[in-house]
Scaffold this active site. Structure first.
Site, PDB file in Angstrom:
ATOM      1  CG  ASP A  25      67.165  53.290  28.694  1.00 57.47           C
ATOM      2  OD1 ASP A  25      66.072  53.879  28.581  1.00 57.47           O
ATOM      3  OD2 ASP A  25      67.326  52.338  29.494  1.00 57.47           O
ATOM      4  CE  LYS A 130      64.052  51.852  29.900  1.00 57.75           C
ATOM      5  NZ  LYS A 130      65.104  51.357  30.752  1.00 57.75           N
ATOM      6  CB  CYS A 163      67.270  48.776  28.834  1.00 58.90           C
ATOM      7  SG  CYS A 163      67.762  49.163  30.523  1.00 58.90           S
TER       8      CYS A 163
HETATM    9  N1  TIU Z   1      69.554  50.858  29.506  1.00 60.38           N
HETATM   10  C1  TIU Z   1      70.170  49.774  29.988  1.00 60.38           C
HETATM   11  O1  TIU Z   1      70.444  48.822  29.278  1.00 60.38           O
HETATM   12  N2  TIU Z   1      70.561  49.837  31.332  1.00 60.38           N
HETATM   13  C2  TIU Z   1      71.642  49.156  31.826  1.00 60.38           C
HETATM   14  O2  TIU Z   1      71.910  49.217  33.014  1.00 60.38           O
HETATM   15  N3  TIU Z   1      72.420  48.469  30.934  1.00 60.38           N
HETATM   16  C3  TIU Z   1      73.593  47.853  31.179  1.00 60.38           C
HETATM   17  O3  TIU Z   1      74.066  47.153  30.284  1.00 60.38           O
HETATM   18  N4  TIU Z   1      74.205  48.029  32.335  1.00 60.38           N
END
Ligand code: TIU
Length: 221
Positions: A25, A130, A163
């Site tokens: 991400d 995802k 994530c």
């Molecule tokens: N990619 C991921 O970690 N999504 C989140 O929503 N992370 C947060 O820390 N909010």
């Protein structure tokens, strides 16, 4: 060829031919102003600190000819894969699917959903969209990894305790040998990053290993 590096809690052995570097991400939505991460009230600038280390590791991994996997947390434009429990949680300044300065938050195809230019996918690298925090939920990733004979995963990206940690736990339960790269993952909360690294590697590597990117780059030389 097997490589062995010093790691926590003990040495980690891997064959690059059966190992994937996973970038979780690294999207504008998490690291740039006006995106999903910012909508939740976070200081997104601190995540940018890992980009140089990730660029060095990615360059070394690409030079070794090994598999690179990028993930993006995002939803279909009709939000049919976004549970109301996720969209309606809390009191963010913008919700998933709402229009922001980088397009609709966490929606596939929008500018905010894109991986940052510094780490943009090239060639045959995999890009996995995802809907959840974990990369194994509703993506077919496990089947793809099995078909590619991947047994080891190097985990990087953001955020460490959301994530990245979720994906590493999902992978461990599916039998992968996982290592999280200490300086190539970051959190909005430094204390959560430290706690996540500690809990993943405690108890004799209950979920897996951790090591700095330099150890991996040196092993690839
Ligand atoms: N990619 C991921 O970690 N999504 C989140 O929503 N992370 C947060 O820390 N909010």
């Amino acid at each position: 060829m097997m490589k062995t590096i010093a790691a926590t809690p003990f040495e980690y052995a891997f064959d690059p031919a059966h190992t994937a570097l996973v970038l979780i991400d690294m999207q504008r939505d998490f690291v740039a102003a006006g995106g999903f991460g910012a909508s939740l009230g976070n200081d997104v600038t601190r995540l940018q600190a890992i980009v140089p280390a990730l660029q060095r590791l990615l360059a070394a991994w690409r030079a070794a000819g090994a598999l690179v996997i990028h993930t993006r947390e995002c939803h279909r434009p009709d939000l049919s894969d976004c549970p109301p429990a996720k969209r309606l949680r809390g009191n963010p300044s913008l919700r998933i699917g709402d229009p922001g300065p980088m397009g609709r938050l966490l929606v596939a195809g929008e500018p905010g959903c894109a991986i940052i230019d510094a780490l943009a996918p090239v060639g045959k690298e995999w890009v996995i969209d995802k809907p959840g925090k974990g990369a194994f939920y509703a993506t077919g990733l496990h089947e793809k990894l099995q078909a590619a004979q991947i047994t080891h995963l190097l985990m990087t990206g953001v955020t460490t305790e959301v994530c990245v940690q979720t994906t590493m736990r999902e992978a461990n339960d599916r039998g992968y040998e996982c290592l999280i790269v200490e300086d190539a993952t970051e959190s909005y909360f430094p204390e959560f990053k430290a706690a996540a690294l500690a809990m993943l590697t405690a108890q004799g590597g209950i979920i897996g290993w951790s090591a700095p990117s330099a150890a991996l780059i040196e092993a690839l030389r």
